[in-house]
Each structure stands twice: as C-alpha cells, then as structure tokens.
Design a protein around this motif. Structure first.
Motif, PDB file in Angstrom:
ATOM      1  N   HIS A  74       4.385  75.667  -1.773  1.00 37.88           N
ATOM      2  CA  HIS A  74       4.445  74.263  -1.350  1.00 37.88           C
ATOM      3  C   HIS A  74       3.513  73.362  -2.138  1.00 37.88           C
ATOM      4  N   ALA A  75       2.363  73.846  -2.583  1.00 38.64           N
ATOM      5  CA  ALA A  75       1.377  72.997  -3.254  1.00 38.64           C
ATOM      6  C   ALA A  75       1.873  72.471  -4.609  1.00 38.64           C
ATOM      7  N   PRO A  76       2.375  73.332  -5.507  1.00 37.06           N
ATOM      8  CA  PRO A  76       2.876  72.765  -6.770  1.00 37.06           C
ATOM      9  C   PRO A  76       4.112  71.885  -6.583  1.00 37.06           C
ATOM     10  N   LEU A  77       4.956  72.214  -5.596  1.00 38.12           N
ATOM     11  CA  LEU A  77       6.122  71.372  -5.349  1.00 38.12           C
ATOM     12  C   LEU A  77       5.712  69.986  -4.861  1.00 38.12           C
ATOM     13  N   LYS A  78       4.692  69.951  -3.997  1.00 38.14           N
ATOM     14  CA  LYS A  78       4.195  68.669  -3.492  1.00 38.14           C
ATOM     15  C   LYS A  78       3.622  67.827  -4.630  1.00 38.14           C
ATOM     16  N   LEU A  79       2.844  68.462  -5.520  1.00 42.52           N
ATOM     17  CA  LEU A  79       2.279  67.731  -6.656  1.00 42.52           C
ATOM     18  C   LEU A  79       3.366  67.235  -7.605  1.00 42.52           C
ATOM     19  N   GLN A  80       4.371  68.053  -7.854  1.00 41.92           N
ATOM     20  CA  GLN A  80       5.450  67.622  -8.738  1.00 41.92           C
ATOM     21  C   GLN A  80       6.218  66.450  -8.147  1.00 41.92           C
ATOM     22  N   MET A  81       6.421  66.443  -6.830  1.00 42.94           N
ATOM     23  CA  MET A  81       7.080  65.301  -6.185  1.00 42.94           C
ATOM     24  C   MET A  81       6.219  64.044  -6.304  1.00 42.94           C
ATOM     25  N   GLU A  82       4.901  64.195  -6.150  1.00 37.93           N
ATOM     26  CA  GLU A  82       4.010  63.049  -6.294  1.00 37.93           C
ATOM     27  C   GLU A  82       4.020  62.519  -7.726  1.00 37.93           C
ATOM     28  N   PHE A  83       4.008  63.412  -8.716  1.00 36.11           N
ATOM     29  CA  PHE A  83       4.076  62.995 -10.121  1.00 36.11           C
ATOM     30  C   PHE A  83       5.363  62.222 -10.386  1.00 36.11           C
ATOM     31  N   LYS A  84       6.467  62.720  -9.855  1.00 32.09           N
ATOM     32  CA  LYS A  84       7.756  62.077 -10.074  1.00 32.09           C
ATOM     33  C   LYS A  84       7.792  60.699  -9.417  1.00 32.09           C
ATOM     34  N   ALA A  85       7.240  60.589  -8.213  1.00 34.81           N
ATOM     35  CA  ALA A  85       7.218  59.304  -7.510  1.00 34.81           C
ATOM     36  C   ALA A  85       6.353  58.285  -8.244  1.00 34.81           C
ATOM     37  N   SER A  98      -0.454  51.093 -17.654  1.00 36.59           N
ATOM     38  CA  SER A  98      -1.509  52.050 -17.983  1.00 36.59           C
ATOM     39  C   SER A  98      -1.317  53.382 -17.263  1.00 36.59           C
ATOM     40  N   ASN A  99      -0.432  53.415 -16.266  1.00 40.12           N
ATOM     41  CA  ASN A  99      -0.193  54.626 -15.474  1.00 40.12           C
ATOM     42  C   ASN A  99      -1.488  55.194 -14.895  1.00 40.12           C
ATOM     43  N   LEU A 100      -2.300  54.323 -14.333  1.00 44.26           N
ATOM     44  CA  LEU A 100      -3.573  54.727 -13.765  1.00 44.26           C
ATOM     45  C   LEU A 100      -3.383  55.701 -12.610  1.00 44.26           C
ATOM     46  N   SER A 101      -2.369  55.480 -11.783  1.00 45.00           N
ATOM     47  CA  SER A 101      -2.158  56.378 -10.643  1.00 45.00           C
ATOM     48  C   SER A 101      -1.785  57.793 -11.111  1.00 45.00           C
ATOM     49  N   LEU A 102      -1.047  57.905 -12.205  1.00 46.55           N
ATOM     50  CA  LEU A 102      -0.720  59.226 -12.749  1.00 46.55           C
ATOM     51  C   LEU A 102      -1.981  59.902 -13.303  1.00 46.55           C
ATOM     52  N   ASP A 103      -2.839  59.113 -13.952  1.00 43.03           N
ATOM     53  CA  ASP A 103      -4.104  59.671 -14.442  1.00 43.03           C
ATOM     54  C   ASP A 103      -4.986  60.142 -13.294  1.00 43.03           C
ATOM     55  N   ILE A 104      -4.971  59.422 -12.180  1.00 43.63           N
ATOM     56  CA  ILE A 104      -5.769  59.821 -11.023  1.00 43.63           C
ATOM     57  C   ILE A 104      -5.241  61.125 -10.442  1.00 43.63           C
TER      58      ILE A 104
END
Length: 141
Positions: A74-85, A98-104
C-alpha cells in the motif's frame, strides 16, 4: 587530331561514377538535412553515462522496493498516486511551473541542483501566444 575520338577514349579510361557526390568526399546537404550531429551518432562516452541519465528513475525504483519490503504494497501505491495527482495539477501551458509540491513529496526541496541556478534546459524563455497554447492543450486546434 580527332577531338571526338580523344573524348571517347577519355570516357573509357576514367569512369564517370567516380566523380559523383556519393563518394567518400560527399558534401553535406545542410539545407535539407541540417548540420551533422556527431554526438547523436556516438554511443555513450563513459559506462556510467547511462546510469547517470537514469539516476532519478533508478532511485525511485529502489525507494519503492524498499518501502514495499518494509511497509507493504500500500505504501508505494499511495506515493505513486500522490505523485500522479501532483503532476496533473499545473499552471496554464504558457507559464512555467516549478513543481514545488512534487519536490516536497520526493524530498528534493532542500537540494540545490543544476536547474535551480542555471535554469532547466527544457524550459526556454520563449513564450508563445497564450490563447494558441491553451487551445492546443485543450485540443481545439
């Protein structure tokens, strides 16, 4: 002296195909083909060049596999969904983001990289017509 006979003897001795432009000394057609780019024809100069080009992808794969082994699927899937969003939420097409949220999310917000002080080479300073760019992004053109 018969000049016509001499000309025919000259043609027989020296083939005309040797003087064609398709030989070793072929001139480059810069107008139609552009400048020759030697770097694109070469293989990587150093064995680590391919590794450096794919560094962030390899690092993400390693982090996801470690996270999967420690916390479960579940953890990598959750992170991948967040990256995609986060990647989907962008500015208008004519404004650079600047994609600051992706860098964070990736943990790169405190790292100073090449693109921070010399600008990302993919982002040019040339700005097009905003109306045309938005229509192209929406598929109206």
């Amino acid at each position: 002296m018969n000049t016509r006979a001499f000309g025919s003897q000259l043609k027989d001795c020296v083939p005309v195909s040797d003087f064609s432009a398709a030989g070793a000394f072929e001139s480059c057609d810069v107008i139609n083909r552009g400048f020759t780019n030697v770097k694109s024809e070469l293989f990587p100069v150093h064995p680590l060049e391919l590794s450096e080009k794919n560094f962030s992808l390899n690092q993400d794969k390693m982090n996801f596999s470690t996270l999967r082994n420690i916390q479960g699927l579940h953890a990598p899937l959750k992170l991948q969904m967040e990256f995609k969003a986060v990647k989907q939420a962008q500015r208008l097409p004519f404004l650079n983001s600047s994609n600051l949220s992706l860098d964070i999310l990736k943990g790169n917000y405190d790292c100073i990289g090449f693109e921070d002080f010399l600008n990302d080479p993919a982002q040019s300073e040339v700005m097009g017509d905003p109306h045309l760019l938005v229509e192209h992004k929406l598929g109206l053109l």
